[in-house]
Design a protein around this motif. Structure first.
Motif, PDB file in Angstrom:
ATOM      1  N   GLU A 132      47.466   1.932  44.059  1.00 31.47           N
ATOM      2  CA  GLU A 132      48.117   0.622  43.957  1.00 31.47           C
ATOM      3  C   GLU A 132      48.209   0.163  42.504  1.00 31.47           C
ATOM      4  OE1 GLU A 132      47.113  -3.983  45.237  1.00 31.47           O
ATOM      5  OE2 GLU A 132      46.488  -2.342  46.566  1.00 31.47           O
ATOM      6  N   TYR A 133      47.101   0.234  41.787  1.00 27.03           N
ATOM      7  CA  TYR A 133      47.106  -0.228  40.403  1.00 27.03           C
ATOM      8  C   TYR A 133      47.772   0.783  39.469  1.00 27.03           C
ATOM      9  CZ  TYR A 133      44.390  -4.410  41.270  1.00 27.03           C
ATOM     10  OH  TYR A 133      44.003  -5.660  41.677  1.00 27.03           O
ATOM     11  N   PHE A 134      47.579   2.077  39.758  1.00 29.10           N
ATOM     12  CA  PHE A 134      48.235   3.111  38.954  1.00 29.10           C
ATOM     13  C   PHE A 134      49.755   2.970  39.030  1.00 29.10           C
ATOM     14  CE2 PHE A 134      50.301   7.230  38.567  1.00 29.10           C
ATOM     15  CZ  PHE A 134      49.770   7.725  37.386  1.00 29.10           C
ATOM     16  N   SER A 135      50.285   2.728  40.233  1.00 31.40           N
ATOM     17  CA  SER A 135      51.742   2.606  40.394  1.00 31.40           C
ATOM     18  C   SER A 135      52.287   1.418  39.624  1.00 31.40           C
ATOM     19  CB  SER A 135      52.102   2.501  41.881  1.00 31.40           C
ATOM     20  OG  SER A 135      51.565   1.322  42.450  1.00 31.40           O
ATOM     21  N   LEU A 136      51.493   0.356  39.510  1.00 28.02           N
ATOM     22  CA  LEU A 136      51.932  -0.812  38.735  1.00 28.02           C
ATOM     23  C   LEU A 136      51.937  -0.497  37.248  1.00 28.02           C
ATOM     24  CD1 LEU A 136      52.677  -3.801  38.430  1.00 28.02           C
ATOM     25  CD2 LEU A 136      50.230  -4.311  38.425  1.00 28.02           C
ATOM     26  N   PHE A 137      50.799  -0.012  36.739  1.00 29.44           N
ATOM     27  CA  PHE A 137      50.683   0.259  35.305  1.00 29.44           C
ATOM     28  C   PHE A 137      51.657   1.354  34.863  1.00 29.44           C
ATOM     29  CE2 PHE A 137      45.947  -0.882  35.987  1.00 29.44           C
ATOM     30  CZ  PHE A 137      46.258  -2.238  35.945  1.00 29.44           C
ATOM     31  N   CYS A 138      51.658   2.445  35.599  1.00 26.97           N
ATOM     32  CA  CYS A 138      52.499   3.593  35.226  1.00 26.97           C
ATOM     33  C   CYS A 138      53.981   3.277  35.404  1.00 26.97           C
ATOM     34  CB  CYS A 138      52.115   4.801  36.070  1.00 26.97           C
ATOM     35  SG  CYS A 138      52.965   6.320  35.619  1.00 26.97           S
ATOM     36  N   GLY A 139      54.317   2.522  36.478  1.00 27.80           N
ATOM     37  CA  GLY A 139      55.724   2.183  36.734  1.00 27.80           C
ATOM     38  C   GLY A 139      56.350   1.423  35.582  1.00 27.80           C
ATOM     39  N   ILE A 140      55.630   0.435  35.046  1.00 23.33           N
ATOM     40  CA  ILE A 140      56.170  -0.338  33.923  1.00 23.33           C
ATOM     41  C   ILE A 140      56.295   0.543  32.685  1.00 23.33           C
ATOM     42  CG2 ILE A 140      55.793  -2.344  32.433  1.00 23.33           C
ATOM     43  CD1 ILE A 140      56.536  -2.999  35.324  1.00 23.33           C
ATOM     44  N   GLY A 141      55.327   1.439  32.463  1.00 17.83           N
ATOM     45  CA  GLY A 141      55.407   2.363  31.329  1.00 17.83           C
ATOM     46  C   GLY A 141      56.601   3.294  31.435  1.00 17.83           C
ATOM     47  N   ARG A 150      40.865   5.320  47.241  1.00 17.78           N
ATOM     48  CA  ARG A 150      42.037   6.058  46.750  1.00 17.78           C
ATOM     49  C   ARG A 150      43.278   5.168  46.762  1.00 17.78           C
ATOM     50  NH1 ARG A 150      40.914  11.492  50.356  1.00 17.78           N
ATOM     51  NH2 ARG A 150      39.054  12.210  49.204  1.00 17.78           N
ATOM     52  N   ALA A 151      43.418   4.396  47.842  1.00 15.08           N
ATOM     53  CA  ALA A 151      44.598   3.539  47.961  1.00 15.08           C
ATOM     54  C   ALA A 151      44.647   2.493  46.852  1.00 15.08           C
ATOM     55  CB  ALA A 151      44.624   2.867  49.331  1.00 15.08           C
ATOM     56  N   ILE A 152      43.482   1.884  46.520  1.00 14.15           N
ATOM     57  CA  ILE A 152      43.468   0.841  45.498  1.00 14.15           C
ATOM     58  C   ILE A 152      43.770   1.434  44.125  1.00 14.15           C
ATOM     59  CG2 ILE A 152      41.016   0.907  44.900  1.00 14.15           C
ATOM     60  CD1 ILE A 152      43.065  -2.274  45.457  1.00 14.15           C
ATOM     61  N   ARG A 153      43.336   2.676  43.884  1.00 19.66           N
ATOM     62  CA  ARG A 153      43.664   3.334  42.620  1.00 19.66           C
ATOM     63  C   ARG A 153      45.175   3.576  42.516  1.00 19.66           C
ATOM     64  NH1 ARG A 153      39.074   5.003  40.058  1.00 19.66           N
ATOM     65  NH2 ARG A 153      37.195   5.241  41.352  1.00 19.66           N
ATOM     66  N   LEU A 191      42.739   4.349  33.128  1.00 11.70           N
ATOM     67  CA  LEU A 191      41.545   3.581  33.489  1.00 11.70           C
ATOM     68  C   LEU A 191      41.465   3.364  35.005  1.00 11.70           C
ATOM     69  CD1 LEU A 191      41.493   0.923  30.613  1.00 11.70           C
ATOM     70  CD2 LEU A 191      40.000   2.915  30.881  1.00 11.70           C
ATOM     71  N   SER A 192      42.631   3.165  35.626  1.00  7.17           N
ATOM     72  CA  SER A 192      42.638   2.962  37.079  1.00  7.17           C
ATOM     73  C   SER A 192      42.223   4.217  37.824  1.00  7.17           C
ATOM     74  CB  SER A 192      44.026   2.518  37.547  1.00  7.17           C
ATOM     75  OG  SER A 192      44.966   3.580  37.427  1.00  7.17           O
ATOM     76  N   ILE A 193      42.303   5.368  37.158  1.00  8.81           N
ATOM     77  CA  ILE A 193      41.893   6.625  37.796  1.00  8.81           C
ATOM     78  C   ILE A 193      40.397   6.873  37.623  1.00  8.81           C
ATOM     79  CG2 ILE A 193      42.155   9.148  37.704  1.00  8.81           C
ATOM     80  CD1 ILE A 193      45.082   8.698  36.928  1.00  8.81           C
ATOM     81  N   PHE A 194      39.887   6.553  36.423  1.00  7.11           N
ATOM     82  CA  PHE A 194      38.513   6.960  36.101  1.00  7.11           C
ATOM     83  C   PHE A 194      37.476   5.850  36.264  1.00  7.11           C
ATOM     84  CE2 PHE A 194      41.227   9.896  33.626  1.00  7.11           C
ATOM     85  CZ  PHE A 194      40.788  11.088  34.187  1.00  7.11           C
ATOM     86  N   LEU A 195      37.888   4.583  36.184  1.00  5.33           N
ATOM     87  CA  LEU A 195      36.913   3.497  36.323  1.00  5.33           C
ATOM     88  C   LEU A 195      36.719   3.119  37.787  1.00  5.33           C
ATOM     89  CD1 LEU A 195      37.845   1.074  33.393  1.00  5.33           C
ATOM     90  CD2 LEU A 195      36.056   2.826  33.445  1.00  5.33           C
ATOM     91  N   VAL A 214      35.951  -2.313  40.617  1.00  2.00           N
ATOM     92  CA  VAL A 214      35.509  -3.619  40.133  1.00  2.00           C
ATOM     93  C   VAL A 214      35.911  -3.836  38.679  1.00  2.00           C
ATOM     94  CG1 VAL A 214      33.226  -2.787  39.410  1.00  2.00           C
ATOM     95  CG2 VAL A 214      33.548  -5.205  40.023  1.00  2.00           C
ATOM     96  N   TYR A 215      36.110  -2.732  37.942  1.00  2.00           N
ATOM     97  CA  TYR A 215      36.490  -2.852  36.527  1.00  2.00           C
ATOM     98  C   TYR A 215      38.009  -2.837  36.343  1.00  2.00           C
ATOM     99  CZ  TYR A 215      31.552  -1.830  35.871  1.00  2.00           C
ATOM    100  OH  TYR A 215      30.182  -1.872  35.920  1.00  2.00           O
ATOM    101  N   PHE A 216      38.667  -1.820  36.917  1.00  2.00           N
ATOM    102  CA  PHE A 216      40.109  -1.741  36.611  1.00  2.00           C
ATOM    103  C   PHE A 216      40.919  -2.831  37.313  1.00  2.00           C
ATOM    104  CE2 PHE A 216      39.987   1.478  40.161  1.00  2.00           C
ATOM    105  CZ  PHE A 216      40.913   0.906  41.007  1.00  2.00           C
ATOM    106  N   THR A 217      40.363  -3.437  38.393  1.00  2.00           N
ATOM    107  CA  THR A 217      41.111  -4.539  39.011  1.00  2.00           C
ATOM    108  C   THR A 217      41.092  -5.794  38.137  1.00  2.00           C
ATOM    109  OG1 THR A 217      39.131  -5.113  40.288  1.00  2.00           O
ATOM    110  CG2 THR A 217      40.786  -3.741  41.382  1.00  2.00           C
ATOM    111  N   GLN A 218      40.200  -5.836  37.142  1.00  2.00           N
ATOM    112  CA  GLN A 218      40.178  -6.970  36.217  1.00  2.00           C
ATOM    113  C   GLN A 218      41.253  -6.850  35.144  1.00  2.00           C
ATOM    114  OE1 GLN A 218      36.157  -8.177  34.849  1.00  2.00           O
ATOM    115  NE2 GLN A 218      35.339  -6.677  36.333  1.00  2.00           N
ATOM    116  N   LEU A 219      41.932  -5.683  35.069  1.00  2.00           N
ATOM    117  CA  LEU A 219      42.961  -5.469  34.054  1.00  2.00           C
ATOM    118  C   LEU A 219      44.275  -6.163  34.412  1.00  2.00           C
ATOM    119  CD1 LEU A 219      42.425  -1.639  33.408  1.00  2.00           C
ATOM    120  CD2 LEU A 219      41.627  -3.543  31.987  1.00  2.00           C
ATOM    121  N   ILE A 220      44.383  -6.687  35.630  1.00  2.00           N
ATOM    122  CA  ILE A 220      45.657  -7.220  36.078  1.00  2.00           C
ATOM    123  C   ILE A 220      46.112  -8.401  35.240  1.00  2.00           C
ATOM    124  CG2 ILE A 220      44.623  -8.724  37.815  1.00  2.00           C
ATOM    125  CD1 ILE A 220      47.961  -6.822  38.093  1.00  2.00           C
ATOM    126  N   ASN A 221      45.194  -9.292  34.845  1.00  2.00           N
ATOM    127  CA  ASN A 221      45.595 -10.472  34.069  1.00  2.00           C
ATOM    128  C   ASN A 221      46.124 -10.120  32.685  1.00  2.00           C
ATOM    129  OD1 ASN A 221      45.148 -12.388  36.075  1.00  2.00           O
ATOM    130  ND2 ASN A 221      42.959 -12.501  35.609  1.00  2.00           N
TER     131      ASN A 221
END
Length: 771
Positions: free
Chosen positions: A250-259, A245-248, A291-295, A298-305
């Motif tokens: 973490e990535y959700f806050s990054l993606f959504c924050g910029i949006g 849950r925490a990793i989701r 994607l960070s919610i549903f994947l 191992v998959y959504f952490t590859q979206l960072i680059n």
């Protein structure tokens, strides 16, 4: 043993070589990074009891096995052991090791003893538990050599291994650095969260500006980026958080924050942004968020680059938008431009630290973060202030337009009403037939009702607009009351009721107050009492409730024997447009504003209007008000006794009537001639100057609004020419609107159109004979 190539390092900084780091020449007062060549054993979890195999490879630590080094990398899912020997000074102080999180679970052994772990390490996904938390580990006291074995496993993340530095140093220094990092993260998180909640509250409480709402959401979402990543303070504050849950988040806050920030910029400066660019950025960000919610991680952490490319674009595009806004002089654009200069270092430090090029520079980042959010708050505060000022200006303009409209309409309505009321009174005095008298009474009642409505609406509008100013001048309350009773005697006589005045003999001094507003309140109360009394009497009482050497408190009452007011209606009759019963308006007329106006006038003078009433037995309206005493003593006043009109008291008196409206000329002329006066007419102020004969004319009746030359200018010129003949202004304006100009023009008194014959009669006699 295989050795990978290493970057050149500063010779003064100790680094590990061949799996050994020698710190015996170091004081360790400051923390030292255990970087350099560590032994790495892929697909092996070596414990203290195990024989260390000889197939280890030297890797440049910190080392993620998913990174390519010398063209080689390992799959993300797997496990490995890192090994390092550390030589310590013989007389070292109490030491601690700063252990960061790894991808994605670890177990650390020092000299054969397990000292720390995150999650659960295993050789397969079964039994594997990932967890992120930074820890401080105590070094065995008196040790001069440390054998470090670090088991790392990953079956969840797209990266595996160790990214951050493991450091050793003095206990106090290590703990202090950690507490400083935690304090900075907690403080910054608190600032963002409180700022976000403040702006969310501002939006919910009525300021429906989407820019404010989006910035509130951005601040709240982005606050997790401070406390929930890097130092992972949240995991320290709330242990055993579910890693998945925490990793989701973490990535959700990054993606959504910029949006959210992209949308915020759009609503902040809609004319400067390209909707296509913002829509593209938002679509990408929110797609990544989903994607960070549903994947799986191992998959959504590859979206960072790929997402870093979006961040880099925003890093350029946002300052460009702010620059455009500044050049176009948008409200608060200087703050947005300054904030962009704070934003760029924040992102630059974050990206370079992510790529392990520079340290975190946490304090510098904190300063820039605070600067950025502070400037953004200034933007929104300025925006809110600007909108409020704009709304206030529009409201004031609307009030001004309304006041001007009402004033103009008042003047236009009063002018024909003057003729209607005046001629109605004239016809009633000519002994009409009974049927004609009934018709004239209806016409006069309707005209007076319309006049009352116009007056009430104008008065209430001025009170609501805050344009009522109170004078503090000398006034004779007895004279005011006597004149009111005298002026309304005719109305009382027409209804067959008695109107009397009773003044307390304890009242010896003139008072300091506003005679106009005091007269307005008493007049309104007496007029209401007469209107709602069909038989019996109306009594005005001015009683002394208390007095000192400098003040006197008066209880001013208006008592009638009229219809009275029921108990359940007594609370609502002071509300605007309210009467005791809907049938009251139909039976007696009026707007229901009179009492509300009186109540507001008294409240603005720290007094209150009160009521005692029984339905069917009459009412007593009263107010208690404290006045300062004047130094002058009162003269005893009796109700003014005027000569009767049929005695023609103005015989042989010449009056100059200055009026451009022929209907008003006709009305005034008929009354004045009926009272015996001889009338000369001038149609404008210039003609009045030419016709005025100071030896002949005893009074000038002057309209104020006329072509060629108005009444103000004509009166001023008369006074400059030494004319002392009394001048009475005939005007359709309200007295307080023109009082100052009338005074400056040298005019002695005013009669408001449409005038009552009794008022005109009394004032004409007063100024001609100085009654």
């Amino acid at each position: 043993m295989t050795t990978y190539s290493f970057a050149t390092r500063n010779a003064t900084i100790p680094v590990a070589k061949g799996g050994v780091i020698d710190l015996r020449g170091q004081t360790l007062n400051d923390k030292v990074a255990l970087n350099g060549q560590w032994l790495f054993y892929w697909k092996q979890l070596i414990g203290p009891e195990d024989t260390v195999p000889a197939n280890g490879v030297l890797v440049n630590f910190p080392y993620r096995w998913t990174d390519k080094i010398a063209g080689k990398s390992y799959p993300s899912f797997g496990y490995a052991t890192y090994k390092l020997t550390v030589f310590l000074p013989k007389k070292s102080t109490s030491l601690r090791i700063s252990m960061p999180e790894v991808y994605s679970a670890y177990k650390l052994f020092i000299n054969g003893a397990e000292v720390a772990s995150n999650g659960n390490v295993s050789k397969s996904a079964k039994g594997f538990v990932p967890y992120f938390e930074q820890k401080i580990i105590e070094v065995p006291h008196g040790s001069d050599t440390l054998q470090l074995l670090l088991q790392v496993a990953n079956f969840a993340h797209s990266k595996g291994g160790v990214k951050k530095v493991i450091a050793i140093g003095d206990k106090g220094n290590i703990i202090l650095k950690r507490k400083q990092s935690e304090a900075i993260d907690l403080l910054l998180t608190g600032c963002l969260m409180m700022g976000g909640l403040f702006f969310l509250g501002l939006y919910l409480m009525g300021n429906r500006d989407k820019a404010i709402l989006l910035f509130a959401f951005f601040s709240i979402v982005y606050s997790y980026r401070i406390i929930g990543i890097d130092n992972y303070v949240l995991h320290t504050v709330v242990p055993n958080l579910n890693w998945y849950r925490a990793i989701r988040i973490e990535y959700f806050s990054l993606f959504c924050g910029i949006g959210l920030f992209a949308l915020y910029t759009r609503y902040l400066y809609p004319a400067e942004v390209s909707p296509y660019v913002i829509h593209a950025i938002s679509a990408l960000c929110f797609s990544f968020s989903l994607l960070s919610i549903f994947l799986q991680p191992v998959y959504f952490t590859q979206l960072i680059n790929p997402f870093l490319a979006v961040m880099l674009f925003c890093l350029v595009y946002v300052p460009y938008v702010y620059m455009l806004a500044y050049m176009r002089k948008r409200p608060g654009a200087i703050y947005t431009l300054m904030s962009s200069f704070a934003l760029m270092p924040v992102f630059a430090i974050s990206l370079l630290h992510y790529w392990s090029i520079i340290p975190a520079y946490q304090l510098i980042g904190f300063i820039f973060y605070i600067t950025f959010f502070f400037l953004q708050s200034l933007i929104l505060s300025h925006r809110v202030s600007f909108e409020q000022k704009k709304a206030r200006a529009e409201a004031e303009q609307g009030l001004k337009a309304k006041s001007e409209f009402l004033s103009t309409m008042s003047h236009e309505i009063r002018t024909p009403l003057n003729a209607v009321i005046g001629m109605s009174h004239m016809l009633l005095k000519n002994e009409p037939r009974k049927d004609q008298k009934e018709q004239l009474d209806v016409m006069l009642f309707s005209a007076n009702n319309l006049l009352s409505i116009v007056n009430d609406i104008l008065d209430y509008n001025k009170i609501e607009a805050g344009k009522v100013a109170f004078e503090h001048i000398e006034m004779d309350i007895c004279s005011i009351a006597a004149n009111i009773v005298s002026g309304l005697q005719t109305s009382a006589h027409d209804k067959g009721i008695e109107l009397t005045l009773d003044v307390d003999r304890a009242l010896k001094h003139k008072l300091m107050g506003d005679p106009t507003r005091t007269s307005q309140v008493i007049t309104n109360l007496v007029h209401n009492a007469i209107k709602f009394t069909n038989q019996g009497s109306v009594q005005v009482r001015v009683m002394v409730a208390a007095q000192t050497e400098s003040t006197v408190t008066l209880n001013i009452q208006v008592r009638d024997t009229g219809i009275g007011i029921s108990k359940d209606k007594q609370k609502v009759i002071f509300d605007r447009f309210t009467q005791a019963d809907s049938s009251t308006s139909r039976g007696f007329g009026g707007t229901g504003l009179g009492l509300s106006i009186c109540k507001r006038i008294l409240e603005l003078q720290n007094a209150s209007l009160n009521l005692i009433s029984d339905e069917g037995r009459g009412s007593t309206f009263y107010f208690i008000q404290t006045f300062d005493k004047s130094t002058k003593m009162l003269k005893q006043h009796n109700i003014e006794q005027l000569p009767k009109e049929n005695e023609k008291p103005l015989t042989d008196i010449h009056i100059l009537l200055v009026e451009d409206n022929l209907m008003n000329v006709l009305v005034a002329q008929r009354y004045l001639e009926r009272w015996g006066a001889a009338i000369d007419v001038a149609l404008n102020g210039q003609e009045a100057l030419e016709k005025l004969d100071v030896n002949k004319h005893k009074l000038v009746l002057m309209d104020l609004h006329m072509p060629v030359m108005d009444g103000y200018e004509s009166s001023s010129r008369m006074r400059k020419n030494g004319v002392t003949t009394p001048i009475i202004a005939l005007t359709a304006n309200l007295p307080d609107e023109i009082a100052q100009r009338v005074k400056e023009a040298g005019i002695n008194d005013m009669v408001i159109k449409p005038f009552l014959p009794d008022e005109l009669y009394r004032k004409v006699l007063h100024h001609i004979f100085r009654v």
